[in-house]
Design an enzyme around this catalytic site. Structure first.
Site, PDB file in Angstrom:
ATOM      1  N   ASN A 215      10.627 -12.815 -15.144  1.00 12.69           N
ATOM      2  CA  ASN A 215       9.380 -12.940 -14.375  1.00 12.69           C
ATOM      3  C   ASN A 215       8.152 -13.206 -15.256  1.00 12.69           C
ATOM      4  OD1 ASN A 215      10.274 -10.487 -11.793  1.00 12.69           O
ATOM      5  ND2 ASN A 215      10.545 -12.713 -11.811  1.00 12.69           N
TER       6      ASN A 215
ATOM      7  N   ARG B 165       8.376 -16.411  -0.393  1.00 12.34           N
ATOM      8  CA  ARG B 165       8.716 -17.152   0.838  1.00 12.34           C
ATOM      9  C   ARG B 165       8.003 -16.570   2.053  1.00 12.34           C
ATOM     10  NH1 ARG B 165      14.859 -16.878  -0.433  1.00 12.34           N
ATOM     11  NH2 ARG B 165      13.959 -15.726  -2.169  1.00 12.34           N
ATOM     12  N   TRP B 166       7.839 -15.267   2.065  1.00 12.59           N
ATOM     13  CA  TRP B 166       7.121 -14.618   3.171  1.00 12.59           C
ATOM     14  C   TRP B 166       5.682 -15.158   3.227  1.00 12.59           C
ATOM     15  CZ3 TRP B 166       2.699 -11.676   3.616  1.00 12.59           C
ATOM     16  CH2 TRP B 166       2.543 -10.944   4.797  1.00 12.59           C
TER      17      TRP B 166
ATOM     18  N   GLU C 147      28.915  -1.274  -3.915  1.00 10.75           N
ATOM     19  CA  GLU C 147      28.953  -2.065  -2.677  1.00 10.75           C
ATOM     20  C   GLU C 147      27.667  -2.887  -2.602  1.00 10.75           C
ATOM     21  OE1 GLU C 147      31.447  -2.227  -0.480  1.00 10.75           O
ATOM     22  OE2 GLU C 147      32.599  -0.903  -1.780  1.00 10.75           O
TER      23      GLU C 147
ATOM     24  N   SER D 189      11.313  -8.599 -13.612  1.00 15.46           N
ATOM     25  CA  SER D 189      12.395  -8.885 -14.559  1.00 15.46           C
ATOM     26  C   SER D 189      11.837  -9.490 -15.845  1.00 15.46           C
ATOM     27  CB  SER D 189      13.386  -9.867 -13.925  1.00 15.46           C
ATOM     28  OG  SER D 189      12.791 -11.146 -13.814  1.00 15.46           O
TER      29      SER D 189
ATOM     30  N   ILE E 274      22.992 -11.716  -8.550  1.00 10.91           N
ATOM     31  CA  ILE E 274      22.698 -10.407  -9.140  1.00 10.91           C
ATOM     32  C   ILE E 274      21.439 -10.479 -10.012  1.00 10.91           C
ATOM     33  CG2 ILE E 274      23.638  -8.572 -10.640  1.00 10.91           C
ATOM     34  CD1 ILE E 274      25.035  -8.824  -7.905  1.00 10.91           C
ATOM     35  N   SER E 275      21.103 -11.671 -10.481  1.00 12.76           N
ATOM     36  CA  SER E 275      19.854 -11.901 -11.219  1.00 12.76           C
ATOM     37  C   SER E 275      19.633 -10.936 -12.392  1.00 12.76           C
ATOM     38  CB  SER E 275      18.660 -11.844 -10.269  1.00 12.76           C
ATOM     39  OG  SER E 275      18.791 -12.817  -9.267  1.00 12.76           O
TER      40      SER E 275
ATOM     41  N   ASP F 290      13.529  -9.205  -2.918  1.00  9.80           N
ATOM     42  CA  ASP F 290      13.302 -10.642  -3.063  1.00  9.80           C
ATOM     43  C   ASP F 290      12.691 -11.216  -1.784  1.00  9.80           C
ATOM     44  OD1 ASP F 290      13.314 -13.115  -4.255  1.00  9.80           O
ATOM     45  OD2 ASP F 290      15.436 -13.515  -3.870  1.00  9.80           O
ATOM     46  N   GLY F 291      11.891 -12.265  -1.940  1.00 10.44           N
ATOM     47  CA  GLY F 291      11.382 -12.988  -0.780  1.00 10.44           C
ATOM     48  C   GLY F 291       9.890 -12.848  -0.518  1.00 10.44           C
ATOM     49  N   ASN F 292       9.172 -12.217  -1.446  1.00  9.86           N
ATOM     50  CA  ASN F 292       7.716 -12.073  -1.248  1.00  9.86           C
ATOM     51  C   ASN F 292       7.039 -13.444  -1.176  1.00  9.86           C
ATOM     52  OD1 ASN F 292       8.159  -9.353  -1.561  1.00  9.86           O
ATOM     53  ND2 ASN F 292       7.285  -9.217  -3.605  1.00  9.86           N
TER      54      ASN F 292
HETATM   55  C1  FPP Z   1      10.475 -11.222  -5.483  1.00  7.27           C
HETATM   56  O1  FPP Z   1       9.727 -12.061  -4.703  1.00  7.27           O
HETATM   57  C2  FPP Z   1       9.797 -10.043  -5.931  1.00  7.27           C
HETATM   58  C3  FPP Z   1       9.301  -9.833  -7.169  1.00  7.27           C
HETATM   59  C4  FPP Z   1       9.185 -10.852  -8.210  1.00  7.27           C
HETATM   60  C5  FPP Z   1       8.882  -8.542  -7.619  1.00  7.27           C
HETATM   61  C6  FPP Z   1       8.842  -7.439  -6.631  1.00  7.27           C
HETATM   62  C7  FPP Z   1       7.468  -6.962  -6.500  1.00  7.27           C
HETATM   63  C8  FPP Z   1       6.994  -6.268  -5.440  1.00  7.27           C
HETATM   64  C9  FPP Z   1       7.842  -5.843  -4.323  1.00  7.27           C
HETATM   65  C10 FPP Z   1       5.549  -5.930  -5.333  1.00  7.27           C
HETATM   66  C11 FPP Z   1       5.028  -4.891  -6.238  1.00  7.27           C
HETATM   67  C12 FPP Z   1       5.964  -3.806  -6.615  1.00  7.27           C
HETATM   68  C13 FPP Z   1       5.644  -2.496  -6.697  1.00  7.27           C
HETATM   69  C14 FPP Z   1       6.641  -1.520  -7.209  1.00  7.27           C
HETATM   70  C15 FPP Z   1       4.360  -1.982  -6.263  1.00  7.27           C
HETATM   71  P1  FPP Z   1       9.651 -13.588  -5.122  1.00  7.27           P
HETATM   72  O2  FPP Z   1       8.265 -13.802  -5.584  1.00  7.27           O
HETATM   73  O3  FPP Z   1      10.714 -13.899  -6.101  1.00  7.27           O
HETATM   74  O4  FPP Z   1       9.938 -14.270  -3.750  1.00  7.27           O
HETATM   75  P2  FPP Z   1      10.489 -15.723  -3.522  1.00  7.27           P
HETATM   76  O5  FPP Z   1      11.889 -15.753  -4.083  1.00  7.27           O
HETATM   77  O6  FPP Z   1      10.474 -15.860  -2.030  1.00  7.27           O
HETATM   78  O7  FPP Z   1       9.553 -16.681  -4.200  1.00  7.27           O
END
Ligand code: FPP
Length: 245
Positions: A73, A29-30, A212, A70, A200-201, A25-27
């Site tokens: 998503n 926000r990054w 754990e 998910s 846990i989403s 999680d956090g892509n």
């Molecule tokens: C959460 O970040 C992450 C996702 C929705 C999916 C995860 C996807 C990846 C790590 C990239 C591609 C995966 C693979 C296997 C190549 P978010 O968008 O919910 O972040 P946020 O909560 O900060 O908005």
């Protein structure tokens, strides 16, 4: 596979979890912090996925399950969903040979039939190419939702009862577990969630009954191998009692 050293001092290599599950999680926000488009965060997140797969394989983790997309998503903006699908396809194709060479067995859990057909095809190819591997099992949870997984299991069990293959009294926890996507795997001993949310989403609800949980504030694109090792060390100091004293 690049071989940046992994600093495992202080880690008991004989007491690693056999199955690690990760809520990445956090892509978004990054990316926001860097004034970038959310997709850039997912791209950087995909690099972290590659790193974590490499490290887990090298230190000898048997099962790694990553929550990559998910069922919820699908409700994100169309452009973001498409960008995630492009990244997922790229991963499944570009890592195929790496997985073959590094003895990684690839699998997907979730409603794969909901995914675009080209991705379904690439998943089958990578699954097929890695089916005899036994070094590490990599599971991507794609279009995955734990409640719908349990509903699927209940329906299958009900059907077995209806057709007389199964007696109601014979249904136990093993029956349910056997109908989950994870039927051939041990339950995760460790669940890692990045970006600080205590949720846990809808991920592996049945399977994490005694798992754990480690939550770190680090955003997924910033997650490092040193932090993974730190979490593993912390896990090794926990007292897992499974309800006993
Ligand atoms: C959460 O970040 C992450 C996702 C929705 C999916 C995860 C996807 C990846 C790590 C990239 C591609 C995966 C693979 C296997 C190549 P978010 O968008 O919910 O972040 P946020 O909560 O900060 O908005």
């Amino acid at each position: 596979m690049k071989s940046d050293p992994i600093h495992t001092d202080g880690l008991d290599m004989a007491a690693l979890p056999s199955h690690i599950a990760v809520i990445m999680d956090g892509n978004g926000r990054w990316a926001k912090k860097k004034l970038l488009n959310r997709v850039k965060g997912h791209e950087k997140g995909a690099d972290t996925v590659r790193m974590v797969v490499r490290v887990c394989r090298e230190i000898g983790i048997s099962f790694l399950t990553l929550y990559a997309f998910s069922t919820e998503n699908w409700q994100r903006p169309k452009a973001e969903v498409s960008a995630l699908m492009v990244l997922l396809k790229k991963f499944v194709v570009s890592e195929r040979q790496e997985m073959v060479v590094n003895n990684i067995r690839f699998n997907v859990i979730g409603q794969t039939e909901q995914l675009p057909e080209d991705i379904q095809g690439e998943i089958l190819r990578t699954r097929d190419a890695t089916r005899n591997n036994d070094g590490m099992h990599l599971n991507l949870a794609l279009s995955y939702g734990s409640r719908s997984e349990i509903v699927k299991a209940v329906r299958e069990i009900a059907e077995e009862v209806r057709t007389g293959q199964l007696a109601v009294d014979a249904i136990d926890e093993n029956t349910v577990a056997a109908h989950l996507y994870t039927s051939s795997m041990p339950d995760p001993e460790l669940l890692i969630r990045t970006s600080g949310e205590m949720r846990i989403s809808n991920f592996l609800l049945w399977q994490i009954a005694y798992t754990e949980i480690a939550v770190t504030d680090t955003l997924w694109p910033d997650f490092t191998k040193d932090e993974l090792v730190r979490i593993l060390k912390d896990y090794q100091h926990r007292d897992r009692r499974f309800g006993r004293v």
